[in-house]
Motif scaffolding. Structure first.
Motif, PDB file in Angstrom:
ATOM      1  N   ARG A  60      14.472   7.672  -7.426  1.00  0.00           N
ATOM      2  CA  ARG A  60      13.827   7.952  -8.533  1.00  0.00           C
ATOM      3  C   ARG A  60      12.391   7.288  -8.046  1.00  0.00           C
ATOM      4  NH1 ARG A  60      15.645  11.431 -11.998  1.00  0.00           N
ATOM      5  NH2 ARG A  60      17.702  10.835 -12.861  1.00  0.00           N
ATOM      6  N   VAL A  61      12.293   6.119  -7.508  1.00  0.00           N
ATOM      7  CA  VAL A  61      10.809   5.481  -7.404  1.00  0.00           C
ATOM      8  C   VAL A  61      10.269   6.325  -6.161  1.00  0.00           C
ATOM      9  CG1 VAL A  61       9.731   3.505  -6.403  1.00  0.00           C
ATOM     10  CG2 VAL A  61      11.356   3.247  -7.924  1.00  0.00           C
ATOM     11  N   LYS A 100       7.575   4.303  -0.250  1.00  0.00           N
ATOM     12  CA  LYS A 100       8.880   4.096   0.378  1.00  0.00           C
ATOM     13  C   LYS A 100       9.566   2.836   0.037  1.00  0.00           C
ATOM     14  CE  LYS A 100      11.089   3.247   4.726  1.00  0.00           C
ATOM     15  NZ  LYS A 100      11.068   2.783   6.118  1.00  0.00           N
ATOM     16  N   VAL A 101      10.652   2.733  -0.564  1.00  0.00           N
ATOM     17  CA  VAL A 101      11.346   1.638  -0.822  1.00  0.00           C
ATOM     18  C   VAL A 101      12.080   0.934   0.122  1.00  0.00           C
ATOM     19  CG1 VAL A 101      13.242   0.626  -2.654  1.00  0.00           C
ATOM     20  CG2 VAL A 101      11.597   2.388  -3.267  1.00  0.00           C
ATOM     21  N   VAL A 102      11.792  -0.204   0.601  1.00  0.00           N
ATOM     22  CA  VAL A 102      12.224  -0.914   1.616  1.00  0.00           C
ATOM     23  C   VAL A 102      13.532  -1.595   1.429  1.00  0.00           C
ATOM     24  CG1 VAL A 102      10.031  -0.903   3.005  1.00  0.00           C
ATOM     25  CG2 VAL A 102      10.668  -2.984   1.565  1.00  0.00           C
ATOM     26  N   GLU A 103      13.639  -2.083   0.195  1.00  0.00           N
ATOM     27  CA  GLU A 103      14.980  -2.947  -0.198  1.00  0.00           C
ATOM     28  C   GLU A 103      15.010  -2.819  -1.652  1.00  0.00           C
ATOM     29  OE1 GLU A 103      14.297  -6.698   1.650  1.00  0.00           O
ATOM     30  OE2 GLU A 103      13.236  -7.451  -0.125  1.00  0.00           O
ATOM     31  N   VAL A 104      16.396  -2.907  -2.177  1.00  0.00           N
ATOM     32  CA  VAL A 104      16.679  -2.850  -3.426  1.00  0.00           C
ATOM     33  C   VAL A 104      17.728  -4.230  -3.364  1.00  0.00           C
ATOM     34  CG1 VAL A 104      17.822  -1.904  -5.476  1.00  0.00           C
ATOM     35  CG2 VAL A 104      16.279  -0.476  -4.044  1.00  0.00           C
ATOM     36  N   ASN A 105      17.338  -5.332  -3.867  1.00  0.00           N
ATOM     37  CA  ASN A 105      18.164  -6.474  -4.168  1.00  0.00           C
ATOM     38  C   ASN A 105      19.099  -6.527  -5.443  1.00  0.00           C
ATOM     39  OD1 ASN A 105      17.676  -7.326  -1.450  1.00  0.00           O
ATOM     40  ND2 ASN A 105      15.831  -8.247  -2.079  1.00  0.00           N
ATOM     41  N   ILE A 106      20.122  -6.656  -5.554  1.00  0.00           N
ATOM     42  CA  ILE A 106      20.960  -6.648  -6.780  1.00  0.00           C
ATOM     43  C   ILE A 106      21.637  -7.708  -6.943  1.00  0.00           C
ATOM     44  CG2 ILE A 106      22.553  -5.356  -8.356  1.00  0.00           C
ATOM     45  CD1 ILE A 106      21.667  -2.950  -6.795  1.00  0.00           C
ATOM     46  N   GLU A 119       0.747  -1.182  -0.069  1.00  0.00           N
ATOM     47  CA  GLU A 119       0.040   0.051  -0.066  1.00  0.00           C
ATOM     48  C   GLU A 119       0.878   1.255   0.024  1.00  0.00           C
ATOM     49  OE1 GLU A 119      -2.700  -0.001   3.073  1.00  0.00           O
ATOM     50  OE2 GLU A 119      -3.399  -2.240   2.672  1.00  0.00           O
ATOM     51  N   ARG A 120       1.827   1.259   0.684  1.00  0.00           N
ATOM     52  CA  ARG A 120       2.868   2.536   0.884  1.00  0.00           C
ATOM     53  C   ARG A 120       4.197   2.179   0.505  1.00  0.00           C
ATOM     54  NH1 ARG A 120      -0.886   2.565   4.439  1.00  0.00           N
ATOM     55  NH2 ARG A 120       0.117   1.613   5.931  1.00  0.00           N
ATOM     56  N   GLU A 121       4.544   0.823   0.720  1.00  0.00           N
ATOM     57  CA  GLU A 121       6.143   0.397   0.214  1.00  0.00           C
ATOM     58  C   GLU A 121       6.243  -0.535  -0.899  1.00  0.00           C
ATOM     59  OE1 GLU A 121       6.769  -1.377   3.883  1.00  0.00           O
ATOM     60  OE2 GLU A 121       7.214   0.177   5.173  1.00  0.00           O
ATOM     61  N   ALA A 122       7.548  -0.258  -1.532  1.00  0.00           N
ATOM     62  CA  ALA A 122       7.992  -1.384  -2.525  1.00  0.00           C
ATOM     63  C   ALA A 122       9.325  -1.848  -2.177  1.00  0.00           C
ATOM     64  CB  ALA A 122       7.921  -0.576  -3.765  1.00  0.00           C
TER      65      ALA A 122
END
Length: 164
Positions: free
Chosen positions: A129-130, A137-143, A98-101
Motif C-alpha cells: 500500500r505505501v 521504497k519501504v525499507v523495513e516494517v517492524n511489528i 527522500e525516497r524511502e520509509a
C-alpha cells in the motif's frame, strides 16, 4: 535523547545506503518525502505515510487494535465519546527519507491467530500500500505485538473479582 535502538536503526539504514530521515532546512514542521520529476515536485508528509500504514495494517484479519498500553486505552476512550474517533495513526511510527520509509507498528492480535502469519500479512500489505500510493521504497516494517485480545476479557477486570 535518542535511545540506542533508534540510533542503531539509523546507523543500519545509513550503512544500507538509505538517506535517513528527512529534515526540513528551516528545522521546523514534519519531515516530508520529496519526489522530483521533470514535471515538478511532490511532497509527502510523514503523517500521510503513517495513515496509509495504519489503514493497511487494520485491513488484515487477526488485527484487533493498534497502539501500546496507555495510547490504546486513550484511543478506546476517545471512540466512546460522541463525535470522538480512534485515530488511524495510533500505533504507527514512521521515518521518511527522500525516497524511502521505515515503519514501526504496535498491534494487538486475536487469541488463536498465528502471530507469525498475521505479522507477515501486515508487513506485505503495508509495503504494498505505501509503495503503491506514495512511490516510496519501504525499507523495513517492524511489528511489535503488544497484547493478545481474548473475547470476554475486559483487560484484567476478572482479577478483581477473584480477590473479592
Amino acid at each position: 535523547m535518542a535511545d540506542s535502538s533508534t540510533a542503531t536503526k539509523n546507523d543500519n539504514r545509513e550503512k544500507a545506503g538509505s538517506p535517513g530521515p528527512m529534515v526540513r532546512p528551516d528545522g521546523g514542521g514534519p519531515a516530508r518525502a520529496e519526489l522530483t520529476t521533470q514535471s515538478g515536485k511532490t511532497r509527502i508528509a510523514e503523517g500521510v505515510v503513517a495513515k496509509i500504514a495504519g489503514f493497511a495494517a487494520r485491513e488484515i484479519p487477526g488485527v484487533h487494535s493498534m497502539g501500546a498500553g496507555l495510547a490504546r486505552r486513550v484511543g478506546q476512550l476517545r471512540g466512546l465519546v460522541p463525535g470522538g474517533t480512534e485515530t488511524i495513526r495510533q500505533g504507527v511510527s514512521v521515518e521518511v527519507g527522500e525516497r524511502e520509509a521505515a515503519i514501526d507498528l504496535d498491534v494487538v492480535t486475536y487469541y488463536g491467530q498465528s502471530i507469525v502469519d498475521v505479522s507477515e500479512a501486515i508487513r506485505r500489505n503495508v509495503v504494498d500500500r505505501v509503495q503503491a500510493m506514495t512511490g516510496l521504497k519501504v525499507v523495513e516494517v517492524n511489528i511489535n505485538v503488544d497484547d493478545v485480545f481474548v473475547e470476554g476479557d475486559q483487560d484484567g477486570d476478572d482479577s478483581q473479582q477473584r480477590t473479592q
